[in-house]
Motif scaffolding. Structure first.
Motif, mmCIF file in Angstrom:
data_model
loop_
_atom_site.group_PDB
_atom_site.id
_atom_site.type_symbol
_atom_site.label_atom_id
_atom_site.label_comp_id
_atom_site.label_asym_id
_atom_site.label_seq_id
_atom_site.Cartn_x
_atom_site.Cartn_y
_atom_site.Cartn_z
ATOM 1 N N ARG A 373 -2.717 0.174 7.825
ATOM 2 C CA ARG A 373 -2.459 1.084 6.703
ATOM 3 C C ARG A 373 -2.685 0.370 5.368
ATOM 4 N NH1 ARG A 373 1.483 5.648 7.442
ATOM 5 N NH2 ARG A 373 1.602 6.062 9.671
ATOM 6 N N PHE A 374 -2.265 -0.884 5.309
ATOM 7 C CA PHE A 374 -2.411 -1.659 4.079
ATOM 8 C C PHE A 374 -3.886 -1.913 3.758
ATOM 9 C CE2 PHE A 374 -2.894 -5.947 2.198
ATOM 10 C CZ PHE A 374 -2.312 -5.707 0.966
ATOM 11 N N ASN A 377 -7.315 0.828 2.086
ATOM 12 C CA ASN A 377 -6.967 1.177 0.703
ATOM 13 C C ASN A 377 -8.204 1.738 0.003
ATOM 14 O OD1 ASN A 377 -5.722 1.413 -1.763
ATOM 15 N ND2 ASN A 377 -5.827 -0.765 -2.246
ATOM 16 N N THR A 379 -8.505 4.197 -2.101
ATOM 17 C CA THR A 379 -8.331 4.649 -3.485
ATOM 18 C C THR A 379 -8.071 3.501 -4.459
ATOM 19 O OG1 THR A 379 -5.969 5.041 -3.055
ATOM 20 C CG2 THR A 379 -7.476 6.907 -2.799
ATOM 21 N N ILE A 381 -5.437 1.365 -4.745
ATOM 22 C CA ILE A 381 -4.070 1.231 -5.257
ATOM 23 C C ILE A 381 -3.728 -0.255 -5.365
ATOM 24 C CG2 ILE A 381 -1.642 1.763 -4.804
ATOM 25 C CD1 ILE A 381 -2.605 4.115 -3.109
ATOM 26 N N MET A 383 -2.059 -3.820 -5.005
ATOM 27 C CA MET A 383 -1.445 -4.365 -3.805
ATOM 28 C C MET A 383 0.071 -4.160 -3.764
ATOM 29 S SD MET A 383 -1.554 -8.338 -2.488
ATOM 30 C CE MET A 383 -3.348 -8.371 -2.439
ATOM 31 N N ARG A 385 2.010 -2.026 -5.325
ATOM 32 C CA ARG A 385 2.385 -0.616 -5.191
ATOM 33 C C ARG A 385 2.121 -0.111 -3.776
ATOM 34 N NH1 ARG A 385 0.104 2.140 -10.812
ATOM 35 N NH2 ARG A 385 1.291 0.834 -12.266
ATOM 36 N N GLN A 386 1.032 -0.589 -3.205
ATOM 37 C CA GLN A 386 0.697 -0.181 -1.848
ATOM 38 C C GLN A 386 1.772 -0.643 -0.860
ATOM 39 O OE1 GLN A 386 -3.051 -1.711 -0.645
ATOM 40 N NE2 GLN A 386 -3.303 -0.295 1.059
ATOM 41 N N ARG A 389 4.833 1.411 -1.144
ATOM 42 C CA ARG A 389 4.688 2.689 -0.438
ATOM 43 C C ARG A 389 5.009 2.539 1.049
ATOM 44 N NH1 ARG A 389 -0.472 6.350 -2.359
ATOM 45 N NH2 ARG A 389 0.187 6.709 -4.518
ATOM 46 N N THR A 446 6.756 -7.068 1.946
ATOM 47 C CA THR A 446 6.458 -5.997 0.980
ATOM 48 C C THR A 446 6.603 -6.441 -0.464
ATOM 49 O OG1 THR A 446 8.742 -5.166 1.028
ATOM 50 C CG2 THR A 446 7.163 -4.192 2.593
#
Length: 532
Positions: A373-374, A377, A379, A381, A383, A385-386, A389, A446
């Motif tokens: 998922r990380f 990316n 779009t 975003i 790092m 902020r991703q 999320r 995170t």
């Protein structure tokens, strides 16, 4: 001679009528300003006396919102009237400086050009056009003959049959002359002589065709104004800002949306008077050093540009020692930007250690799924902020499980203990402790810090050379790496390290500090490195 006397009489009469219109409009706007000030005061008094100052009642909050809307409307009207009064006071001594006669569809229209529009509110006749108005571009771009301008309705074509310039002072006409190709040098010197000042002045009377094209360019996303020292680049771009703010009446651009980045604060003071002279509010002014201080806050003690220059001068006294010069050039280069991009890619793929996330014996997310998922990316975003999320997604899955677990614990304890208050207190403490332990586990992967990432690049030559493979590096790169490492370990940030750190911070975290900025003017752009 007879023709000149006739023209002089006509021009004097027109100037007198224009000044009379300005006086009437000034008196009218001054009266409106006084009334609007009274309305602002009355609106604020009503809001204070008739609305609540604090409440959780939604209906009463809606009433407060209506009062606020009225106050804001009255304040905006007051500000507009005040600006108009200032404009009339500014131009009453010299309402215009140029004129051209434009022939279109057989009719000839005289168009006077000045700092601001002069319109008679009684019959809406335009006596003077603002120099930024579309039709005024003809005055700057065309000589006698065919001409055109871009109006809101489309391109308007015609012929310029006369061009005339004026010298007006204290509402009196000193002289005027017709011109076709170029201004007489002696007259030009007289016009320019008044600009000799410790402050930059408006140059709207002497804008040339090429300069006008730069000022009115509304199509280019990025515009570079190139010229020798003293050629007026800064003045032209300041006038471009004034034009954009004038056009901003329809594009919602205001002075708070524009920033000028100057090499130093002294230059900022030098140019500070231009926009007010043109009737616009001053825009924000800053320096790269100030941007660094704003973004980093009190976290680092960062070397200033002046201190770096002093260090460079001192280093020249040591023959053969040009490591500082190499370090500055290298860290400001496009190659170093690419190295930083590789560093971020390496950090995301190799350094962040995702872990399986489980709660009360149940796996919520696998480390591979989190990493996938990380890395997906699409779009772009930032790092940090991703990762936040992902953390939020995990916490959403934990909360219902946590409530269920606490309810079960409370039920068991309630069968043993007689005091309900002690049960709730115990369960609350258990909830806080479990949540703290869980969050600390999550934060291991995170939470990221651009400072740690940058220090990692210089922690040893091995990682640096792996990431920079294929690039041409400075001759003394080993020494640059070592000196940077030692400096960073003490918490000191040299000027050449400030831009790379800021780059990493923005790439990793993003920033909302300058979210209102829509137009940026970088003065003396050649003084900056690619990384800036």
């Amino acid at each position: 001679m007879v023709d000149y006397q006739q023209d002089l009489l006509e021009e004097t009469t027109y100037l007198d009528r224009t000044v009379d219109v300005i006086k009437r409009e000034l008196a009218s706007e001054t009266d409106k300003l006084l009334k609007r000030k009274e309305k602002v005061v009355a609106s604020r008094r009503d809001m204070w006396e008739n609305s609540v100052h604090f409440t959780e009642d939604f209906d009463r909050l809606a009433d407060l919102g209506q009062y606020l809307t009225e106050v804001n409307t009255q304040t905006a009207n007051n500000r507009l009237a005040s600006k108009r009064v200032d404009e009339y006071r500014r131009i009453i001594g010299s309402p215009y400086f140029g004129r051209f006669d434009f022939r279109e569809a057989g009719a000839v229209y005289p168009v006077y050009v000045g700092l601001h529009n002069v319109i008679d509110s009684s019959d809406h006749k335009i006596y003077v056009h603002d120099w930024r108005a579309p039709i005024a571009s003809i005055f700057y771009r065309y000589e006698l003959g065919r001409a055109q301008y871009e109006a809101p309705a489309g391109v308007i074509s015609g012929d310029v049959v006369r061009k005339r310039q004026y010298k007006i002072a204290d509402s009196q006409l000193d002289y005027f002359f017709d011109c076709s190709v170029r201004i007489n040098d002696e007259v030009l010197q007289r016009v320019l002589s008044r600009h000799a000042s410790p402050k930059m002045r408006s140059i709207v009377e002497t804008i040339q065709r090429e300069q006008d094209i730069v000022i009115r360019d509304a199509d280019s996303e990025i515009l570079i104004v190139h010229g020798v020292a003293g050629s007026g680049k800064t003045a032209i771009v300041l006038h471009r800002i004034a034009f954009l703010l004038y056009a901003g009446l329809t594009t919602s651009l205001c002075s708070s949306n524009v920033v000028i980045i100057s090499p130093n604060a002294v230059l900022g003071q030098y140019i500070s008077g231009v926009l007010p002279e043109l009737g616009e509010e001053n825009v924000q002014q800053t320096t790269f050093d100030a941007i660094v201080r704003t973004c980093f806050g009190a976290r680092f003690k960062t070397e200033s540009r002046e201190a770096q220059i002093e260090s460079m001068i001192y280093s020249r006294e040591r023959p053969g020692d040009n490591v500082l010069r190499q370090s500055i050039d290298f860290k400001g280069s496009r190659i170093f930007v690419q190295i930083l991009d590789r560093l971020l890619c390496y950090y995301g793929h190799r350094v962040i250690r995702f872990e399986d996330v489980y709660y009360n014996g149940k796996v919520l997310e696998t480390r591979q799924n989190l990493k996938n998922r990380f890395l997906e990316n699409k779009t772009g975003i930032p790092m940090a902020r991703q990762l936040k999320r992902l953390e939020g997604m995990i916490m959403e899955k934990v909360r219902p499980l946590q409530k269920h677990r606490l309810a079960a614990i409370e039920k068991v304890i309630a069968n043993i203990e007689e005091h309900e208050l002690e049960v709730k207190s115990f369960s609350r403490l258990l909830s806080i402790k479990e949540a703290g332990l869980f969050v600390r586990r999550i934060h291991k992967f995170t939470e990221v810090d651009y400072w740690d990432v940058y220090k990692m690049l210089f922690s040893g030559s091995g990682l640096f050379f792996r990431i920079s493979a294929g690039f041409e590096l400075p001759a003394d790169i080993e020494r640059i790496i070592l000196e940077t490492k030692l400096r960073l370990e003490t918490g000191r940030v040299s000027y050449e390290d400030a831009a790379p750190l800021l780059y990493l911070m923005l790439k990793m975290e993003g920033s909302s500090l300058f979210s209102q900025i829509k137009q940026v003017l970088i003065d003396e752009a050649q003084d900056y490195y690619p990384i800036h």
